[in-house]
Design an enzyme around this catalytic site. Structure first.
Site, short mmCIF file in Angstrom:
data_model
loop_
_atom_site.label_atom_id
_atom_site.label_comp_id
_atom_site.label_asym_id
_atom_site.label_seq_id
_atom_site.Cartn_x
_atom_site.Cartn_y
_atom_site.Cartn_z
N GLU A 7 42.87 -51.11 -45.58
CA GLU A 7 44.35 -51.59 -44.07
C GLU A 7 42.97 -51.11 -43.13
O GLU A 7 43.18 -51.43 -41.68
CB GLU A 7 45.53 -50.55 -43.90
N ASP A 40 46.49 -40.13 -63.92
CA ASP A 40 46.55 -42.11 -64.43
C ASP A 40 47.87 -42.38 -64.45
O ASP A 40 48.90 -42.19 -65.06
CB ASP A 40 45.74 -41.89 -65.27
N ASP A 65 54.30 -42.51 -48.25
CA ASP A 65 55.77 -42.60 -47.69
C ASP A 65 55.93 -40.90 -47.14
O ASP A 65 55.89 -40.34 -45.85
CB ASP A 65 57.19 -42.14 -47.71
#
Length: 297
Positions: free
Chosen positions: A145, A212, A220
């Site tokens: 992003e 893992d 969130d």
């Protein structure tokens, strides 16, 4: 838990998160969101100090969120706007600060994708870049992003700093890249950059052990914890990041241990077994043990 009283508007009402593969429910549209907001206005219920919003999948809904933010800021100019990363709950959360000490912070997590893949329409990128994130004090993109918003390909620490500087130039005081793959197979690396009043920048990084497993809701948790701890420690964002990362790590360790026990030896846990153990981690959330320290870069 950390001193906030939360009012929630669900932008979707789903039976379960979408990683289960099957779900049923309803999606709130932009006009319905505005109708709910008008109801709050008519009853003088818009004196909020913080606002977090969740994953958004349409242009009209994102524009409507921008409209709500601007309206709330007119009511309360010190409103802190936060964009809470929601991969599955997709909640719009109006959060009233009831007993926090310190300055308000606007935390924006521009939820668009991860690992080189966008999971929202590409048309949302310019809205986030040009309309939403300039409203924020703090932005918390992941590596992908940050690349989308800055136009900088992040391949090493220097390019991570360059990407953060591009976002600073949009007027954002604090940029936190919540995770990057620059730590190899064993670790994730988070980066932070804070614009100081004297014009200089304080830059940090945190190394985080990889676990893992594929969890849902960690973004969130990151955004909401960072908002809470930044409010508690307005002059020490590195400490807020340390508390945030340490809390998440403890939640994930508890979650994976529980999931593996349920799955049984030699079997991979399923989505139900990997639901985050948040209630069981209440002590860690309220009193995090800072296992991970931010280092200056």
């Amino acid at each position: 838990v950390l001193g906030f009283d939360v009012d929630v508007i669900n932008s979707v009402q789903f039976s379960n998160h979408t990683e289960y593969g099957k779900w049923k429910g309803q999606v709130l549209n932009a006009s319905e969101l505005w109708e709910l907001y008008e109801g709050l206005q008519e009853n003088n219920l818009t004196e909020y100090s913080h606002l977090l919003t969740g994953y958004v999948g349409s242009e009209s809904f994102l524009h409507c969120i921008s409209r709500v933010i601007r309206s709330l800021k007119e009511t309360n100019p010190s409103l802190s706007y936060g964009k809470l990363r929601q991969h599955w709950l997709h909640d719009c959360c109006y959060i009233e600060n009831i007993d926090m000490i310190g300055d308000s912070h606007t935390v924006c997590d521009p939820v668009m994708g991860d690992n080189g893949v966008m999971y929202v329409p590409k048309e949302l990128l310019p809205i986030y870049r040009d309309e939403i994130i300039p409203l924020a004090d703090i932005v918390t993109p992941n590596q992908f992003e940050a690349e989308l918003l800055s136009g900088v390909k992040i391949t090493d620490q220097n390019s991570a700093i360059e990407a953060m500087d591009v976002l600073h130039n949009k007027g954002i005081k604090t940029v936190v890249i919540s995770s990057s793959d620059l730590g190899g197979n064993e670790h994730l690396i988070g980066y932070g950059s804070i614009n100081l009043e004297n014009g200089s920048k304080r830059r940090i990084k945190l190394q985080i052990p990889r676990i893992d497993a594929s969890f849902v809701g960690t973004g969130d948790l990151f955004a909401s914890l960072l908002l809470a701890w930044a409010s508690r420690h307005p002059d020490d964002i590195p400490l807020a990041c340390e508390k945030t990362i340490s809390t998440i790590h403890n939640v994930l360790i508890r979650t994976i241990a529980h999931a593996r026990a349920l799955a049984g030896e030699g079997k991979s846990p399923n989505s139900a077994q990997l639901e985050l153990r948040l209630i069981q981690s209440k002590h860690d959330i309220e009193n995090p043990d800072c296992q991970f320290k931010a280092s200056a870069i």
